[in-house]
Design a protein around this motif. Structure first.
Motif, PDB file in Angstrom:
ATOM      1  N   GLY A 226      -4.401  -5.233  -3.571  1.00  0.00           N
ATOM      2  CA  GLY A 226      -4.911  -4.522  -4.748  1.00  0.00           C
ATOM      3  C   GLY A 226      -4.105  -2.805  -4.644  1.00  0.00           C
ATOM      4  O   GLY A 226      -3.507  -2.346  -3.762  1.00  0.00           O
ATOM      5  N   HIS A 227      -4.089  -2.522  -5.888  1.00  0.00           N
ATOM      6  CA  HIS A 227      -3.336  -1.273  -5.997  1.00  0.00           C
ATOM      7  C   HIS A 227      -5.091  -0.952  -6.863  1.00  0.00           C
ATOM      8  O   HIS A 227      -5.970  -0.400  -7.054  1.00  0.00           O
TER       9      HIS A 227
ATOM     10  N   THR B 104       5.935   8.639  -1.928  1.00  0.00           N
ATOM     11  CA  THR B 104       4.207   8.831  -2.022  1.00  0.00           C
ATOM     12  C   THR B 104       3.756   9.704  -0.833  1.00  0.00           C
ATOM     13  O   THR B 104       3.991   9.164   0.278  1.00  0.00           O
ATOM     14  N   VAL B 105       2.558  10.136  -1.532  1.00  0.00           N
ATOM     15  CA  VAL B 105       2.037  10.669  -0.025  1.00  0.00           C
ATOM     16  C   VAL B 105       2.184  11.001   0.804  1.00  0.00           C
ATOM     17  O   VAL B 105       1.914  11.044   1.726  1.00  0.00           O
TER      18      VAL B 105
ATOM     19  N   GLY C 263       0.967   1.537  -7.205  1.00  0.00           N
ATOM     20  CA  GLY C 263      -0.392   1.189  -7.769  1.00  0.00           C
ATOM     21  C   GLY C 263      -0.015   2.804  -8.891  1.00  0.00           C
ATOM     22  O   GLY C 263      -0.214   2.366 -10.249  1.00  0.00           O
TER      23      GLY C 263
ATOM     24  N   ASP D  38       0.712  -1.140   0.459  1.00  0.00           N
ATOM     25  CA  ASP D  38       0.243   0.120  -0.065  1.00  0.00           C
ATOM     26  C   ASP D  38       1.236   1.210   0.246  1.00  0.00           C
ATOM     27  O   ASP D  38       0.527   2.560   0.262  1.00  0.00           O
ATOM     28  N   GLU D  39       1.750   0.780  -0.577  1.00  0.00           N
ATOM     29  CA  GLU D  39       3.118   2.086  -0.655  1.00  0.00           C
ATOM     30  C   GLU D  39       2.389   3.650  -1.471  1.00  0.00           C
ATOM     31  O   GLU D  39       3.154   4.524  -1.295  1.00  0.00           O
ATOM     32  N   GLY D  40       1.328   2.614  -2.402  1.00  0.00           N
ATOM     33  CA  GLY D  40       1.637   3.825  -3.545  1.00  0.00           C
ATOM     34  C   GLY D  40       2.132   2.978  -5.060  1.00  0.00           C
ATOM     35  O   GLY D  40       1.644   4.021  -6.449  1.00  0.00           O
TER      36      GLY D  40
ATOM     37  N   GLN E 184      -0.475  19.937  -2.731  1.00  0.00           N
ATOM     38  CA  GLN E 184      -1.206  19.163  -3.713  1.00  0.00           C
ATOM     39  C   GLN E 184      -1.052  20.473  -4.876  1.00  0.00           C
ATOM     40  O   GLN E 184      -1.243  21.322  -4.645  1.00  0.00           O
TER      41      GLN E 184
ATOM     42  N   GLY F  43      -0.243  13.444  -5.049  1.00  0.00           N
ATOM     43  CA  GLY F  43      -1.790  13.511  -4.794  1.00  0.00           C
ATOM     44  C   GLY F  43      -1.151  11.907  -5.374  1.00  0.00           C
ATOM     45  O   GLY F  43      -0.986  11.452  -6.204  1.00  0.00           O
TER      46      GLY F  43
ATOM     47  N   ASP G  53       1.979  14.527  -0.056  1.00  0.00           N
ATOM     48  CA  ASP G  53       0.691  15.600   0.918  1.00  0.00           C
ATOM     49  C   ASP G  53       0.257  15.260   1.810  1.00  0.00           C
ATOM     50  O   ASP G  53      -0.283  16.004   2.052  1.00  0.00           O
ATOM     51  N   VAL G  54      -0.034  14.217   1.850  1.00  0.00           N
ATOM     52  CA  VAL G  54      -0.709  14.200   3.220  1.00  0.00           C
ATOM     53  C   VAL G  54      -0.428  14.447   5.399  1.00  0.00           C
ATOM     54  O   VAL G  54      -1.195  14.588   6.222  1.00  0.00           O
TER      55      VAL G  54
ATOM     56  N   GLY H 157      -3.606   8.394   2.414  1.00  0.00           N
ATOM     57  CA  GLY H 157      -3.912   7.768   1.000  1.00  0.00           C
ATOM     58  C   GLY H 157      -4.884   8.771   0.089  1.00  0.00           C
ATOM     59  O   GLY H 157      -4.645  10.042   0.767  1.00  0.00           O
ATOM     60  N   ASP H 158      -5.990   8.396  -0.546  1.00  0.00           N
ATOM     61  CA  ASP H 158      -6.721   9.373  -0.996  1.00  0.00           C
ATOM     62  C   ASP H 158      -8.245   8.332  -0.708  1.00  0.00           C
ATOM     63  O   ASP H 158      -8.743   7.457  -0.372  1.00  0.00           O
TER      64      ASP H 158
HETATM   65  P1  GDP Z   1      -0.194   0.202  -3.476  1.00  0.00           P
HETATM   66  O1  GDP Z   1      -0.542  -1.238  -2.801  1.00  0.00           O
HETATM   67  O2  GDP Z   1       0.882   0.366  -3.168  1.00  0.00           O
HETATM   68  O3  GDP Z   1      -0.245   0.821  -5.117  1.00  0.00           O
HETATM   69  O4  GDP Z   1      -0.766   1.356  -2.496  1.00  0.00           O
HETATM   70  P2  GDP Z   1      -2.558   1.449  -2.650  1.00  0.00           P
HETATM   71  O5  GDP Z   1      -3.049   0.984  -3.623  1.00  0.00           O
HETATM   72  O6  GDP Z   1      -3.108   1.155  -1.153  1.00  0.00           O
HETATM   73  O7  GDP Z   1      -2.820   3.676  -3.122  1.00  0.00           O
HETATM   74  C1  GDP Z   1      -2.394   3.941  -1.746  1.00  0.00           C
HETATM   75  C2  GDP Z   1      -3.382   4.701  -1.939  1.00  0.00           C
HETATM   76  O8  GDP Z   1      -2.994   6.663  -2.174  1.00  0.00           O
HETATM   77  C3  GDP Z   1      -4.039   4.781  -3.302  1.00  0.00           C
HETATM   78  O9  GDP Z   1      -5.640   5.391  -2.793  1.00  0.00           O
HETATM   79  C4  GDP Z   1      -3.831   6.075  -3.807  1.00  0.00           C
HETATM   80  O10 GDP Z   1      -4.399   6.765  -4.544  1.00  0.00           O
HETATM   81  C5  GDP Z   1      -3.334   6.934  -3.002  1.00  0.00           C
HETATM   82  N1  GDP Z   1      -2.047   7.745  -3.727  1.00  0.00           N
HETATM   83  C6  GDP Z   1      -0.557   7.193  -4.154  1.00  0.00           C
HETATM   84  N2  GDP Z   1      -0.108   7.961  -4.149  1.00  0.00           N
HETATM   85  C7  GDP Z   1      -0.785   9.154  -3.443  1.00  0.00           C
HETATM   86  C8  GDP Z   1      -0.220  10.235  -2.924  1.00  0.00           C
HETATM   87  O11 GDP Z   1       1.173  10.664  -3.676  1.00  0.00           O
HETATM   88  N3  GDP Z   1      -0.443  11.703  -2.135  1.00  0.00           N
HETATM   89  C9  GDP Z   1      -2.074  11.510  -1.981  1.00  0.00           C
HETATM   90  N4  GDP Z   1      -2.892  11.302  -1.756  1.00  0.00           N
HETATM   91  N5  GDP Z   1      -2.600  10.040  -2.171  1.00  0.00           N
HETATM   92  C10 GDP Z   1      -1.999   8.741  -2.932  1.00  0.00           C
END
Ligand code: GDP
Length: 429
Positions: free
Chosen positions: A39-40, A331-332, A16, A12-14, A382, A415, A334-335, A293-294
């Motif tokens: 899942g991504h 990643t992420v 996807g 869940d690092e982002g 963002q 974002g 902005d949060v 996340g988002d």
């Molecule tokens: P994955 O399994 O590594 O792909 O991770 P996830 O599917 O859990 O992705 C993490 C969440 O963070 C998803 O809801 C993405 O849309 C969201 N996301 C990814 N990059 C960023 C970011 O830079 N900022 C924000 N706010 N959300 C992000």
């Protein structure tokens, strides 16, 4: 040229988003391990999608999406996923399934549920997608490769042999209904017709693709700490999540992998059980989880609330090293804009001694976080597209993390959308 996008931590690092971004330039995207258990989340012009087994290249019309031999292929789920994306207007993607990939059998899912029930309090927190029973059978050599579905005699004989063992367990260990050869034979025939148009020798295809100078992207699921060998065993997934395994699953030489982009999130999150040294609790955790996340840190596959914590330099440094990182996508970021101060875990204290090395699991269970606090930037970042336009404290946070993990952060994601990416020059020598 082969690139891999993998996770440094618990998943869940982002990944996807980063894969989706890079997939636009890739001729082929390969899913190399795991199944529909994680899942991504991807947000692009077609909408928001949770992909489980489909490679992220499915949104790019010219990309071929390969299911490698190391994947646990849940056939009905796979086709449901294709239907879900095409229903939302995504053109039918180009797909190729390795003839050596194995099929998740309906009983793998049952055994996963029954075993978690049996273990009750001591359960692994499995997503009950059949992944552990699937890989157990693969290595016990009683799994079903996709190519075998095309030999009627073979599947009947094999089912008869395998079900003897399964039914003993069902009757005497789990006290559940027994399996029937005829029923499973029918199911496998259905699977055969579903996969028929897509099955092929993906290793030769990828070999040719590389000979022709094309770009291949390896897409990992979860992260280093969930790797069956190098992760927090036994609270790991049942496959290898590290980039080196992508060569195995794709059937290509390991030296073809030239770029390994390890995705690291600006704070930590994890699903399931297991040691999580920088974990936080209570209101502090609820706030980070809801802002994360988002739309919050909740599982893409299960909807389960994720455990959250501060960025862990020890775990991330280890995670990046085991991946063989050439680039870090951070990643992420902005949060974290809401925090006055940002705690970071910079070392572990184990039995009164401080260490920067990520230990084996039984020692990890005893580790306490050594926290350093950095100043926050207190604004929304963002929409920013240039590194120098980020607030100074945000750049300092990124510089600090880069120095701690020791791998170059070349991308900063601020974002969820594909365009929310800032390229950065690493300060590492
Ligand atoms: P994955 O399994 O590594 O792909 O991770 P996830 O599917 O859990 O992705 C993490 C969440 O963070 C998803 O809801 C993405 O849309 C969201 N996301 C990814 N990059 C960023 C970011 O830079 N900022 C924000 N706010 N959300 C992000």
């Amino acid at each position: 040229m082969v690139k891999a996008v993998v996770g440094a931590n618990w998943g869940d690092e982002g990944k996807g988003k980063i894969t989706d971004m890079l997939a636009t330039d890739a001729d082929v995207v390969v899913r190399f391990q795991g199944g529909a258990n994680a899942g991504h989340t991807i947000k692009n012009k077609y909408g928001k999608f949770a992909l489980h087994t489909l490679p992220s290249g499915v949104f790019s019309e010219n990309t071929v999406n390969v299911i490698g031999s190391g994947v646990a292929l849940n056939v009905p789920k796979f086709f449901e996923e294709i239907e879900e994306i095409t229903k939302k207007g995504v053109p039918m993607p180009k797909i190729m399934i390795s003839d050596r990939a194995q099929v998740v059998m309906p009983y793998h899912i049952l055994f996963d549920q029954y075993e978690e029930e049996r273990l009750a309090g001591a359960a692994f927190g499995s997503t009950k997608s059949g992944i552990a029973p699937f890989y157990s059978d693969k290595f016990a050599k009683i799994g079903f490769q996709v190519n075998e579905l095309f030999d009627d005699e073979l599947i009947k004989t094999k089912l008869e042999r395998v079900l003897v063992q399964k039914n003993v367990l069902l009757e005497h260990l789990y006290h559940k209904p027994l399996l029937s050869v005829d029923e499973l034979y029918k199911t496998l025939c259905e699977y055969r017709e579903m996969v028929r148009p897509y099955v092929g020798d993906t290793a030769s295809f990828l070999g040719e693709t590389l000979k022709n100078g094309k770009t291949v992207l390896m897409e990992g699921q979860l992260g280093t700490l969930k790797d069956a060998d190098h992760g927090i065993y036994p609270m790991v997934t049942s496959s290898n999540t590290i980039a080196s395994y992508s060569a195995v699953s794709a059937g290509i030489p390991p030296y073809e992998i030239k770029q390994i982009i390890t995705v690291c999130k600006a704070y930590s999150s994890a699903v399931g059980g297991g040691a999580f040294v920088s974990e936080i609790f209570g209101d502090e955790a609820n706030e980070l989880r809801d802002r994360g996340g988002d739309g919050g840190e909740y599982g893409a596959t299960t909807g389960r609330p994720r455990r959250v914590g501060w960025f862990d330099c020890v775990a991330s440094r280890y995670g990046c090293r085991l991946q063989g990182t050439t680039d870090v996508a951070f990643t992420v970021v902005d949060v974290l804009g809401y925090l006055d101060e940002i705690p970071v875990c910079v070392a572990y204290e184990i039995d009164g001694k401080e260490t920067g090395e990520f230990p084996v699991t039984h020692l990890l269970e005893k580790a306490k976080p050594v926290i350093k606090t950095l100043p926050g930037w207190k604004c929304d970042i963002q929409g920013i597209r240039k590194y120098e336009d980020l607030p100074e404290n945000c750049r300092k946070y990124i510089d600090f993390v880069e120095e701690q993990i020791g791998y170059p952060i070349t991308m900063v994601s601020n974002g969820p959308a594909r365009e929310d990416i800032i390229y950065r020059e690493s300060k590492l020598k």
